[in-house]
Structure formats: C-alpha cells, structure tokens
Motif scaffolding. Structure first.
Motif, PDB file in Angstrom:
ATOM      1  N   ALA A   1       0.822  -1.112  -0.059  1.00 45.86           N
ATOM      2  CA  ALA A   1       0.118  -0.092   0.064  1.00 45.86           C
ATOM      3  C   ALA A   1       0.950   1.096   0.054  1.00 45.86           C
ATOM      4  CB  ALA A   1      -1.013   0.119   1.101  1.00 45.86           C
ATOM      5  N   GLU A   2       1.974   1.187   0.626  1.00 44.12           N
ATOM      6  CA  GLU A   2       2.750   2.429   0.964  1.00 44.12           C
ATOM      7  C   GLU A   2       3.422   2.730  -0.560  1.00 44.12           C
ATOM      8  OE1 GLU A   2       5.711   2.369   4.005  1.00 44.12           O
ATOM      9  OE2 GLU A   2       3.971   2.830   5.645  1.00 44.12           O
TER      10      GLU A   2
ATOM     11  N   TYR B   1      -3.066   5.680   4.843  1.00 52.06           N
ATOM     12  CA  TYR B   1      -4.030   4.877   4.827  1.00 52.06           C
ATOM     13  C   TYR B   1      -3.960   3.703   5.947  1.00 52.06           C
ATOM     14  CZ  TYR B   1      -7.414   1.423   2.803  1.00 52.06           C
ATOM     15  OH  TYR B   1      -8.230   0.456   2.816  1.00 52.06           O
ATOM     16  N   GLY B   2      -2.822   3.283   5.923  1.00 50.82           N
ATOM     17  CA  GLY B   2      -2.406   2.239   7.018  1.00 50.82           C
ATOM     18  C   GLY B   2      -3.025   2.598   8.348  1.00 50.82           C
ATOM     19  N   PRO B   3      -2.878   3.780   9.094  1.00 49.39           N
ATOM     20  CA  PRO B   3      -3.196   3.973  10.375  1.00 49.39           C
ATOM     21  C   PRO B   3      -4.591   4.497  10.544  1.00 49.39           C
ATOM     22  CG  PRO B   3      -1.579   5.584   9.601  1.00 49.39           C
ATOM     23  CD  PRO B   3      -1.538   4.366   8.651  1.00 49.39           C
ATOM     24  N   LEU B   4      -5.089   5.200   9.377  1.00 45.54           N
ATOM     25  CA  LEU B   4      -6.123   5.753   9.528  1.00 45.54           C
ATOM     26  C   LEU B   4      -7.311   5.248   8.746  1.00 45.54           C
ATOM     27  CD1 LEU B   4      -5.078   9.649   8.917  1.00 45.54           C
ATOM     28  CD2 LEU B   4      -5.694   8.377  11.040  1.00 45.54           C
TER      29      LEU B   4
ATOM     30  N   ALA C   1     -10.704   2.000  -4.340  1.00 40.19           N
ATOM     31  CA  ALA C   1     -10.931   0.644  -4.573  1.00 40.19           C
ATOM     32  C   ALA C   1     -10.323  -0.210  -3.493  1.00 40.19           C
ATOM     33  CB  ALA C   1     -10.270   0.532  -5.995  1.00 40.19           C
ATOM     34  N   ILE C   2      -9.192   0.052  -3.047  1.00 38.66           N
ATOM     35  CA  ILE C   2      -8.600  -1.022  -2.099  1.00 38.66           C
ATOM     36  C   ILE C   2      -9.301  -0.731  -0.831  1.00 38.66           C
ATOM     37  CG2 ILE C   2      -6.590  -0.780  -0.607  1.00 38.66           C
ATOM     38  CD1 ILE C   2      -5.023   0.032  -2.949  1.00 38.66           C
ATOM     39  N   HIS C   3      -9.920   0.470  -0.441  1.00 43.54           N
ATOM     40  CA  HIS C   3     -10.717   0.573   0.815  1.00 43.54           C
ATOM     41  C   HIS C   3     -11.990  -0.311   0.630  1.00 43.54           C
ATOM     42  CE1 HIS C   3     -12.007   2.298   4.352  1.00 43.54           C
ATOM     43  NE2 HIS C   3     -12.837   2.967   4.043  1.00 43.54           N
ATOM     44  N   TRP C   4     -12.533  -0.170  -0.501  1.00 43.37           N
ATOM     45  CA  TRP C   4     -13.859  -0.726  -0.684  1.00 43.37           C
ATOM     46  C   TRP C   4     -13.694  -2.378  -0.562  1.00 43.37           C
ATOM     47  CZ3 TRP C   4     -15.738   2.919  -4.779  1.00 43.37           C
ATOM     48  CH2 TRP C   4     -16.180   4.259  -4.169  1.00 43.37           C
ATOM     49  N   LYS C   5     -12.571  -2.800  -1.454  1.00 43.24           N
ATOM     50  CA  LYS C   5     -12.398  -4.272  -1.514  1.00 43.24           C
ATOM     51  C   LYS C   5     -12.152  -4.669  -0.077  1.00 43.24           C
ATOM     52  CE  LYS C   5      -9.066  -7.599  -3.377  1.00 43.24           C
ATOM     53  NZ  LYS C   5      -7.842  -7.715  -4.386  1.00 43.24           N
TER      54      LYS C   5
END
Length: 381
Positions: A36-37, A348-351, A223-227
């Motif tokens: 992700a990073e 995105y990782g922490p939040l 897309a990643i969040h919804w997946k």
C-alpha cells in the motif's frame, strides 16, 4: 470530420482508457505484489510527473495549429509506454515506467481540453455534450474492467488499457474540420510564466487545486478501501460507474441549466459537494452512503471542472487559453492530486477511511478564495 464528432470520439477513447486506469491501477499494482505504501508512492510520483509533462509539452505549443500534431504523437508514445509494463514488474522498473507513462499519457487531457475550448471559440461547440461522451466511455470501461477483474484477475486492467490506447492512435489520425486555428486579431500567446503573473489566474489555480486535489484519496485508495470492506471488483466498478453517471447528467445539463452561472458560483457548489462527499466516505462503507457519495461526483468533480472551463472561456482573453489550460492540468489536476494521494498512501495504514476526512478539510479555504477568482477580469457573479 465535424469538430463535435471528432472530439466525441477522442474523449470517448481517452476516458475509456482512463476508466480502466483511474479506479483499478492500484489493484493492478497490488496484484503485482506492490504494498500500500509503495502504491501510494507510485501513484503520487505518477501524478507529480504530470506537472512536468503538462508544462513542458503544453509550454512548447506556440499556437492552436500545433494541437492536432501533438495529440497524434502523444497517442503513439502513450501506447508504447504502457506496452512496457508487460516487460517486467520489479519496483524500480515500475517506478521508471510510471514516470515515463505519466509524463506522456496524462498530457493528452489538457491537449484535448485545449482542442475543445478552442472549438468552443471557433464553432460555439457545446462543451458539456461532447465531454459527456468521455464520461460515458469511462462508465463502460470501469464496469467492464470491474467484471473482468472479478472473473479473470487484475491483469486485465493493463490489457484493456493497451487496447484502448491502440484505438486512440487510430482515431487521432481522423481529419478534424474545422482545423484548430488562432482567432483573427488574437495577440501572441504569452508564456506560462507571463500567464502565471496574473493574480486572477493564480487565485483560480489555487481554488481548483484544492477542489480537484481533494479527490486524491478517492482516486488512489477508494478501490482498495472498498475491497477491504468486502466489495467485489464488479461492485467497485459499478460504484465508480455511478459516479460518472452523475457526471454525465451534469455535463448534459450544462448549457441549459448552468450556463448562466459563473465560476464563483460553480466553485462554491463544488466545495459544498466535496465537504459532504468526503465526510460520507470517511464515515462508513455502508452501501447506501456509498451510493449517495458517488452521486455527488457530479458535483465534486464535474461542477468544479465546469467552473474552471467557465473561467477560462469567459474570463480570459483567447491568447491565454492554452497557457491557463496547461497550468490547470499541471497544478490543479496534477501536482496537488499527487501530493494528497501520496499523503493518503502514507496515512491509509493507520487511518483507513479517515483519509477522506483530510480531503474534506482541504477544501475549506475555497469558501473564501472563490470570491476573488475573477477579480479584475469580467466581474461575473
């Protein structure tokens, strides 16, 4: 070929490719084993290099007559760049290709917009209707690719893009009638630096950078969040398609319902839409709220973009159009989106979905700044 038909086909082909790239490129990278990073870094670097590409390419266009040859060359080079992704998937190779592809391919957007705004001046082209053809193609691509990902895997993101780029190369060689030309009596085109000296242009760029840049988290990580929330590739494709359906509705209604509004009013509506939309996406992945948030794409992107077009075609002299278009693409649609997309990748990782709240905060200055966008120019609104 008449200008409307040529531009409808061109926007259709470009946004078909973009409809595969924008929602799903992060999933293609994830399928290649990228973290992700690293995805955030690659997407941010790609958006950032657009700044250089847009300015260098658009800055070398000395007149409207050069727009069509430049378009054809960029189409060919874009196809060759994305074919390179078949050759290897190491991180450094992806970095190099990301830089090359994003230097070339996204520049087709401001070049196409410059062609369209030139035709608005030359032929009174209905910009909203020709632009919605691109939005419709985006829906087709996002829906198609979402289904292909679910059934056949993320490799099909690249396959569809390459097919679309090959089509763009062929379409770009169709004749355009009338050919783009400089307006009679038009003064020599000022340099980008001279265009940027205008206080009104600088305020316009700041407002649009905040509005369009706030889409960084959505473009990079929705897309990643919804997946992760359990939605399939097909469902994600439909959600993106719904957003563009709302965009099409706004473009179709532009001439009839929105033409009387100037840039200031449209920017205000766009900012309000951003506050609501990013707050909804940050609050929940509930389907009902996602549907509502996606319908607001017609406000957050489309109304904001129509405000930019309104400013450039109504409040600027014709000789500043190409320069303003280049700066808008490079700064507002490029480097600001890149910065906020990269920030989203780091957080995105922490939040998680909390990154969307940061996007809502980014648009707050617009409520003050938009009042001064056309100060010293036409005085509309």
């Amino acid at each position: 070929m008449p200008a409307f038909s040529w531009l409808a086909l061109f926007f259709g082909a470009f946004y078909f490719v973009y409809g595969a790239y924008l929602p799903f490129w992060s999933l293609w990278l994830e399928g290649m084993g990228v973290s992700a990073e690293q995805i955030g870094m690659l997407l941010g670097v790609g958006m950032g290099i657009r700044f250089a590409g847009n300015l260098m390419v658009m800055g070398r266009i000395k007149g409207a007559g050069q727009l069509l040859p430049v378009t054809r060359l960029l189409c060919l080079l874009s196809l060759l760049a994305f074919l390179g992704f078949y050759l290897g998937h190491s991180l450094w190779w992806l970095v190099v290709l990301t830089l090359v592809a994003n230097f070339i391919y996204p520049t087709l957007m401001p070049v196409g917009e410059a062609l369209a705004t030139r035709m608005v001046i030359q032929t009174q082209l209905d910009y909203g209707k020709v632009r919605l053809c691109g939005s419709f193609a985006f829906i087709v691509a996002s829906t198609l690719v979402g289904t292909l990902i679910t059934d056949l895997g993320s490799d099909w993101v690249l396959h569809v893009m390459v097919l679309g780029l090959a089509l763009m190369v062929l379409l770009s060689w169709l004749p355009l009638d009338p050919a783009p030309r400089d307006v009679v009596g038009e003064r020599a085109r000022p340099s980008l630096r001279e265009t940027l000296k205008s206080a009104a242009v600088r305020r316009f760029l700041l407002v649009t950078a905040l509005l369009q840049g706030s889409h960084g988290a959505y473009y990079g990580f929705s897309a990643i969040h919804w997946k992760a929330a359990g939605y399939s590739g097909t469902a994600i494709g439909y959600l993106w398609a719904l957003g563009v359906v709302a965009e099409i509705a706004m473009f179709a209604a532009d001439k009839r319902y929105f033409s009387r509004f100037g840039a200031q009013t449209l920017f205000l509506v766009g900012a309000l839409g951003c506050l609501v939309r990013w707050s909804l996406l940050g609050a929940s992945t509930d389907l009902t709220l996602l549907l509502l948030a996606q319908l607001l794409h017609g406000v957050t992107f489309c109304i904001s973009h129509l405000g930019a077009v309104r400013f450039m075609t109504r409040d600027l002299p014709p000789e500043q159009l190409i320069g303003a278009q280049a700066l808008y693409a490079a700064l507002s649609l490029g480097i600001m989106v890149a910065a906020l997309m990269t920030l989203s990748g780091q957080l995105y990782g922490p939040l998680g979905g909390g990154i969307f709240y940061l996007m809502a905060l980014a648009v707050l200055p617009v409520f003050f700044l938009r009042r001064h966008v056309d100060m010293g120019l036409s005085g509309r609104d």
